[in-house]
Design an enzyme around this catalytic site. Structure first.
Site, short mmCIF file in Angstrom:
data_model
loop_
_atom_site.label_atom_id
_atom_site.label_comp_id
_atom_site.label_asym_id
_atom_site.label_seq_id
_atom_site.Cartn_x
_atom_site.Cartn_y
_atom_site.Cartn_z
N GLY A 1 0.83 -1.19 0.00
CA GLY A 1 0.00 0.00 0.00
C GLY A 1 0.87 1.25 0.00
O GLY A 1 1.88 1.33 -0.69
N SER A 2 0.53 2.22 0.83
CA SER A 2 1.21 3.51 0.78
C SER A 2 2.62 3.52 1.36
O SER A 2 3.29 4.55 1.28
CB SER A 2 0.36 4.58 1.48
OG SER A 2 -0.71 4.96 0.64
N VAL A 3 3.08 2.41 1.93
CA VAL A 3 4.50 2.34 2.27
C VAL A 3 5.32 2.43 0.98
O VAL A 3 6.51 2.78 1.00
CB VAL A 3 4.80 1.04 3.06
CG1 VAL A 3 6.30 0.77 3.17
CG2 VAL A 3 4.20 1.14 4.46
#
Length: 451
Positions: free
Chosen positions: A168-170
């Site tokens: 995801g947004s990592v």
């Protein structure tokens, strides 16, 4: 998937990484960026209901504001276009792309003095939170790693520390470093205007710089949290150009540089800039500039189909998301990795292996303060000082915490660095019911308490 499940999927997708501590799960369920278009969570979206952190057997109380209602960007007809009159800054011969190197061996694993407490805490979390995934905590030569639950419930395949999970947004921290690698090669600069690299750039984007995109201060609305994206779930494959075309004519939410509002659109644009400047696909550039040099052989741009060795994602009720195109999430959230590879990544950042210490300092510096509590697209923790380039920066009791949370349907992730303590904590989960931020902070506190 029935109608209610479909609606739930769309709502969860709309929430992403960056909205408020207790509402973390929701905040992190925002969308990601685009290469092979897929469903990713977007930071700063409407938060969904998450289990209160107080219900965790954690020594840390995670607080935070709740997110505001999702903004619905209004579309307009095609906006005036800025002709590409700005010539890119002359650049020196680019540094040759890094070649694959034999990964430096991680320090020999010595158990934490608090290993038994860490294991006991996680067993409680598995029971209370239904955590399924893998964790790794490291400090100098000390290591604690473990895997819990099933990667594939139907087949009875367990998670291991080698299991791959969607980030995801990592993903955003990798996109940000890719930009800084190009700056170090003198191919761009973060203060350059976006329109220098974008053909037919909208006139409204003329004041926007790459730094604005990196810090969520561009004012460009978040495409993942738009009604159109949710209504067409699951998204179809899309090129970076098609993703940009989706939001290029929307009016700005605010004047660039005046405040922060988490937007996956900015990281889609950064991925597109990386492609245009490097002459390579986003996924290929990350592979050659980051993954190969660091020996991250179990990381990359994810595919729609779940590959062998990759965990299947699950909603809190145990159902599985519909397959979704990762290209629709792109540079905002389409990567996958393992806790071992993330350990290599964190160690490389600590050692400034890929860019200079000055550029790393710029990445880890809060360039924009958090908006008021309750603001849409704001910060996650009450201790947050602001946002750097792809990272939140918080002032915790244990010292500075540089971190990000990622959410994409069926998965949550957390990567946190405590530079003053030389410690980092990684939590990757294939269960959306897991409070990865609370778990990561609790593991760090337990590890530091006995060292």
């Amino acid at each position: 998937m029935d109608g209610s499940a479909s609606q739930r999927s769309r709502r969860r997708l709309l929430a992403d990484v960056a909205i408020a501590g207790v509402a973390l799960l929701a905040a992190c369920s925002g969308r990601s960026a685009p290469p092979p278009r897929a469903t990713a969570t977007a930071v700063g979206a409407t938060a969904t209901t998450a289990r209160p952190v107080a219900s965790l057997p954690s020594p840390i109380v995670t607080g935070g504001a709740t997110s505001a209602t999702t903004l619905t960007p209004t579309r307009t007809n095609a906006t005036p276009v800025v002709t590409a009159t700005v010539t890119p800054t002359p650049i020196a011969t680019a540094t040759p792309p890094a070649t694959r190197a034999t990964p430096a061996e991680l320090p020999s694993a010595t158990p934490f003095p608090s290993a038994a407490r860490l294991a006991a805490y996680l067993e409680q979390v598995v029971t209370a939170q239904h955590f399924s995934g893998a964790v790794l905590v490291a400090r100098d030569s000390l290591r604690f790693a473990g895997a819990y639950g099933l990667a594939d419930r139907a087949a009875g395949i367990p998670n291991t520390t080698a299991t791959m999970f969607r980030l995801g947004s990592v993903t955003k921290q990798f996109t940000a470093l890719a930009v800084l690698i190009l700056q170090q090669r003198r191919l761009l600069a973060v203060q350059d205007p976006v329109c220098r690299y974008l053909p037919e750039c909208p006139a409204a984007w003329a004041p926007i710089t790459l730094a604005h995109l990196l810090t969520h201060t561009s004012g460009i609305p978040d495409y993942i949290n738009s009604p159109g994206f949710a209504a067409t779930w699951p998204p179809k494959d899309a090129t970076p150009e098609q993703l940009v075309a989706e939001f290029r004519d929307w009016p700005l939410d605010f004047a660039p540089g005046t405040r922060m509002q988490y937007s996956n659109s900015g990281y889609v644009l950064l991925g597109y800039m990386i492609e245009r400047v490097s002459g390579m696909a986003y996924a290929d550039f990350l592979q050659r500039a980051i993954f190969d040099p660091l020996g991250m052989s179990s990381s990359g741009f994810d595919t729609t189909a779940i590959r062998p060795g990759h965990a299947q994602g699950y909603y809190p009720d145990g159902t599985m998301p519909q397959p979704y195109a990762m290209s629709a999430i792109y540079a905002a959230g389409a990567l996958y990795s393992t806790v071992g590879d993330m350990e290599r990544w964190d160690a490389a950042l600590a050692g400034a292996r890929l860019v200079s210490p000055d550029l790393l300092q710029a990445m880890f510096t809060p360039h924009v303060p958090c908006p008021p509590p309750g603001s849409q697209g704001g910060c996650l923790l009450p201790t947050d000082a602001g946002y750097g380039y792809g990272w939140f920066i918080a002032h915790e009791p244990q010292g500075t915490l540089i971190y990000h949370v990622g959410h994409i349907d069926g998965y949550f992730s957390f990567n946190g660095l405590y530079p003053q303590q030389r410690l980092h904590a990684i939590v990757l989960s294939n269960d959306e019911g897991a409070d990865v931020l609370g778990i990561g902070r609790a593991l760090a506190a337990l590890a530091l308490a006995a060292t």
